[in-house]
Design a protein around this motif. Structure first.
Motif, PDB file in Angstrom:
ATOM      1  N   VAL A 235     -11.349   6.954   0.435  1.00 31.49           N
ATOM      2  CA  VAL A 235     -10.041   6.611  -0.114  1.00 31.49           C
ATOM      3  C   VAL A 235      -9.191   7.877  -0.122  1.00 31.49           C
ATOM      4  CG1 VAL A 235      -8.839   5.830  -2.201  1.00 31.49           C
ATOM      5  CG2 VAL A 235     -11.031   4.811  -1.579  1.00 31.49           C
ATOM      6  N   ALA A 236      -7.929   7.756   0.250  1.00 32.33           N
ATOM      7  CA  ALA A 236      -7.017   8.896   0.176  1.00 32.33           C
ATOM      8  C   ALA A 236      -6.613   9.125  -1.284  1.00 32.33           C
ATOM      9  CB  ALA A 236      -5.783   8.648   1.036  1.00 32.33           C
ATOM     10  N   TRP A 237      -6.437  10.379  -1.653  1.00 33.15           N
ATOM     11  CA  TRP A 237      -6.096  10.761  -3.018  1.00 33.15           C
ATOM     12  C   TRP A 237      -4.869  11.663  -3.015  1.00 33.15           C
ATOM     13  CZ3 TRP A 237      -9.101   9.455  -7.406  1.00 33.15           C
ATOM     14  CH2 TRP A 237     -10.270   8.735  -7.121  1.00 33.15           C
TER      15      TRP A 237
ATOM     16  N   ASP B 158      -2.371   1.672  -3.368  1.00 34.77           N
ATOM     17  CA  ASP B 158      -1.835   0.845  -4.446  1.00 34.77           C
ATOM     18  C   ASP B 158      -1.308   1.657  -5.632  1.00 34.77           C
ATOM     19  OD1 ASP B 158      -2.403  -1.472  -2.986  1.00 34.77           O
ATOM     20  OD2 ASP B 158      -4.454  -1.508  -3.761  1.00 34.77           O
ATOM     21  N   LEU B 159      -0.938   2.911  -5.398  1.00 34.62           N
ATOM     22  CA  LEU B 159      -0.394   3.773  -6.434  1.00 34.62           C
ATOM     23  C   LEU B 159       1.054   3.378  -6.721  1.00 34.62           C
ATOM     24  CD1 LEU B 159      -0.751   6.523  -8.064  1.00 34.62           C
ATOM     25  CD2 LEU B 159       0.327   7.593  -6.097  1.00 34.62           C
ATOM     26  N   SER B 160       1.367   3.141  -7.972  1.00 37.19           N
ATOM     27  CA  SER B 160       2.759   2.945  -8.364  1.00 37.19           C
ATOM     28  C   SER B 160       3.340   4.341  -8.561  1.00 37.19           C
ATOM     29  CB  SER B 160       2.854   2.157  -9.671  1.00 37.19           C
ATOM     30  OG  SER B 160       4.145   2.308 -10.225  1.00 37.19           O
ATOM     31  N   VAL B 161       4.186   4.771  -7.639  1.00 39.33           N
ATOM     32  CA  VAL B 161       4.672   6.149  -7.672  1.00 39.33           C
ATOM     33  C   VAL B 161       5.424   6.423  -8.972  1.00 39.33           C
ATOM     34  CG1 VAL B 161       6.024   7.892  -6.464  1.00 39.33           C
ATOM     35  CG2 VAL B 161       4.756   6.212  -5.154  1.00 39.33           C
ATOM     36  N   ARG B 162       6.213   5.479  -9.430  1.00 39.73           N
ATOM     37  CA  ARG B 162       6.998   5.702 -10.650  1.00 39.73           C
ATOM     38  C   ARG B 162       6.104   5.813 -11.896  1.00 39.73           C
ATOM     39  NH1 ARG B 162      12.157   5.438 -11.446  1.00 39.73           N
ATOM     40  NH2 ARG B 162      12.534   4.231  -9.586  1.00 39.73           N
ATOM     41  N   GLU B 163       5.144   4.931 -12.059  1.00 38.10           N
ATOM     42  CA  GLU B 163       4.317   4.918 -13.270  1.00 38.10           C
ATOM     43  C   GLU B 163       3.033   5.733 -13.144  1.00 38.10           C
ATOM     44  OE1 GLU B 163       4.852   3.643 -16.408  1.00 38.10           O
ATOM     45  OE2 GLU B 163       6.882   3.486 -15.630  1.00 38.10           O
ATOM     46  N   GLU B 164       2.299   5.539 -12.080  1.00 36.57           N
ATOM     47  CA  GLU B 164       0.978   6.148 -11.965  1.00 36.57           C
ATOM     48  C   GLU B 164       1.011   7.547 -11.378  1.00 36.57           C
ATOM     49  OE1 GLU B 164      -1.296   1.885 -11.399  1.00 36.57           O
ATOM     50  OE2 GLU B 164      -0.945   3.144  -9.665  1.00 36.57           O
ATOM     51  N   PHE B 165       2.131   7.972 -10.841  1.00 35.98           N
ATOM     52  CA  PHE B 165       2.290   9.338 -10.335  1.00 35.98           C
ATOM     53  C   PHE B 165       3.203  10.141 -11.254  1.00 35.98           C
ATOM     54  CE2 PHE B 165       4.906  12.343  -7.902  1.00 35.98           C
ATOM     55  CZ  PHE B 165       3.921  13.214  -7.464  1.00 35.98           C
ATOM     56  N   GLU B 166       4.395   9.635 -11.509  1.00 36.31           N
ATOM     57  CA  GLU B 166       5.408  10.367 -12.287  1.00 36.31           C
ATOM     58  C   GLU B 166       4.934  10.668 -13.712  1.00 36.31           C
ATOM     59  OE1 GLU B 166       9.062  12.283 -13.033  1.00 36.31           O
ATOM     60  OE2 GLU B 166       8.369  11.502 -11.120  1.00 36.31           O
TER      61      GLU B 166
ATOM     62  N   MET C 125       0.846  -1.189   0.000  1.00 33.72           N
ATOM     63  CA  MET C 125       0.000   0.000   0.000  1.00 33.72           C
ATOM     64  C   MET C 125       0.889   1.249   0.000  1.00 33.72           C
ATOM     65  SD  MET C 125      -3.028   0.978   2.549  1.00 33.72           S
ATOM     66  CE  MET C 125      -4.003   2.394   2.194  1.00 33.72           C
ATOM     67  N   THR C 126       0.607   2.170  -0.883  1.00 26.97           N
ATOM     68  CA  THR C 126       1.353   3.421  -0.986  1.00 26.97           C
ATOM     69  C   THR C 126       0.792   4.425   0.017  1.00 26.97           C
ATOM     70  OG1 THR C 126       1.650   2.987  -3.328  1.00 26.97           O
ATOM     71  CG2 THR C 126       2.097   5.222  -2.579  1.00 26.97           C
ATOM     72  N   THR C 127       1.672   5.176   0.649  1.00 22.43           N
ATOM     73  CA  THR C 127       1.261   6.180   1.624  1.00 22.43           C
ATOM     74  C   THR C 127       1.666   7.569   1.138  1.00 22.43           C
ATOM     75  OG1 THR C 127       3.324   6.121   2.873  1.00 22.43           O
ATOM     76  CG2 THR C 127       1.617   4.516   3.501  1.00 22.43           C
ATOM     77  N   TRP C 128       1.123   8.577   1.777  1.00 21.09           N
ATOM     78  CA  TRP C 128       1.503   9.957   1.501  1.00 21.09           C
ATOM     79  C   TRP C 128       3.002  10.139   1.760  1.00 21.09           C
ATOM     80  CZ3 TRP C 128       0.951  13.974  -1.198  1.00 21.09           C
ATOM     81  CH2 TRP C 128       1.365  15.228  -0.786  1.00 21.09           C
ATOM     82  N   THR C 129       3.535   9.494   2.781  1.00 21.60           N
ATOM     83  CA  THR C 129       4.968   9.562   3.083  1.00 21.60           C
ATOM     84  C   THR C 129       5.789   9.011   1.915  1.00 21.60           C
ATOM     85  OG1 THR C 129       4.492   9.358   5.438  1.00 21.60           O
ATOM     86  CG2 THR C 129       6.742   8.874   4.738  1.00 21.60           C
ATOM     87  N   ASP C 130       5.308   7.971   1.252  1.00 19.00           N
ATOM     88  CA  ASP C 130       6.002   7.423   0.076  1.00 19.00           C
ATOM     89  C   ASP C 130       6.068   8.472  -1.043  1.00 19.00           C
ATOM     90  OD1 ASP C 130       6.275   4.903   1.314  1.00 19.00           O
ATOM     91  OD2 ASP C 130       4.350   4.220   0.495  1.00 19.00           O
ATOM     92  N   VAL C 131       4.978   9.170  -1.260  1.00 21.28           N
ATOM     93  CA  VAL C 131       4.941  10.208  -2.295  1.00 21.28           C
ATOM     94  C   VAL C 131       5.912  11.334  -1.942  1.00 21.28           C
ATOM     95  CG1 VAL C 131       3.503  11.923  -3.475  1.00 21.28           C
ATOM     96  CG2 VAL C 131       2.577   9.642  -2.978  1.00 21.28           C
ATOM     97  N   ILE C 132       5.879  11.784  -0.689  1.00 21.10           N
ATOM     98  CA  ILE C 132       6.791  12.840  -0.239  1.00 21.10           C
ATOM     99  C   ILE C 132       8.246  12.411  -0.453  1.00 21.10           C
ATOM    100  CG2 ILE C 132       7.681  14.056   1.794  1.00 21.10           C
ATOM    101  CD1 ILE C 132       4.809  13.994   2.906  1.00 21.10           C
ATOM    102  N   SER C 133       8.584  11.214  -0.052  1.00 18.63           N
ATOM    103  CA  SER C 133       9.948  10.708  -0.207  1.00 18.63           C
ATOM    104  C   SER C 133      10.359  10.667  -1.675  1.00 18.63           C
ATOM    105  CB  SER C 133      10.089   9.317   0.401  1.00 18.63           C
ATOM    106  OG  SER C 133       9.875   9.362   1.779  1.00 18.63           O
ATOM    107  N   TYR C 134       9.475  10.212  -2.522  1.00 20.87           N
ATOM    108  CA  TYR C 134       9.749  10.144  -3.959  1.00 20.87           C
ATOM    109  C   TYR C 134      10.054  11.538  -4.504  1.00 20.87           C
ATOM    110  CZ  TYR C 134       9.183   8.994  -8.877  1.00 20.87           C
ATOM    111  OH  TYR C 134       9.400   8.812 -10.219  1.00 20.87           O
ATOM    112  N   VAL C 135       9.225  12.502  -4.168  1.00 22.32           N
ATOM    113  CA  VAL C 135       9.420  13.871  -4.663  1.00 22.32           C
ATOM    114  C   VAL C 135      10.710  14.465  -4.111  1.00 22.32           C
ATOM    115  CG1 VAL C 135       8.502  16.230  -4.563  1.00 22.32           C
ATOM    116  CG2 VAL C 135       6.971  14.304  -5.085  1.00 22.32           C
TER     117      VAL C 135
END
Length: 132
Positions: free
Chosen positions: A52-54, A101-109, A1-11
């Motif tokens: 659901v978190a967005w 379940d967000l793939s940060v590399r594909e579904e975010f980037e 499961m992807t978290t907001w912290t995962d997104v922050i770290s990626y950025v």
């Protein structure tokens, strides 16, 4: 499961963060030529939407009172991702993704990169500037 912290770290590991709070980040991406474009990523907690978190990605196009909003809507209608909005007097493109379940590399980037490039194109066409 992807978290907001995962997104922050990626950025943080890929971009220079200009401003940050618990619920959002603002940073800048290089675009074509010498142009750059700001992007903001907001966390929309589960209680605020449908349970659901967005993650909301947005990028400014120009001051709403300085552009033709009808033209913005026409141009935004041809964009692969995102839609046009006006928030606090700023016209922008924005796109929202479910966080779980967000793939940060594909579904975010990928959507972020497409959205930012299109916002920069619209800013250039509608304002003939590079303020954002």
């Amino acid at each position: 499961m992807t978290t907001w912290t995962d997104v922050i770290s990626y950025v943080r590991t890929r971009y220079e963060v200009l401003e940050e709070t618990d619920g959002w980040l603002r940073f800048r991406l290089d675009t074509d030529g010498d142009r750059t474009q700001q992007v903001a990523v907001h966390h929309v907690p589960a209680g605020d939407a449908d349970g659901v978190a967005w993650v909301e990605i947005s990028s400014p196009v120009g001051r709403a009172d300085a552009i033709d909003p009808r033209r913005l809507l026409e141009l935004a209608g041809t964009s692969l991702v995102g839609g046009a909005a006006i928030v606090d007097g700023v016209a922008l493109l924005k796109h929202t993704l479910p966080l779980e379940d967000l793939s940060v590399r594909e579904e975010f980037e990928r959507p972020m990169t497409l959205l930012v490039a299109r916002a920069d194109e619209l800013e250039d066409e509608l304002t003939r500037g590079d303020r954002y």
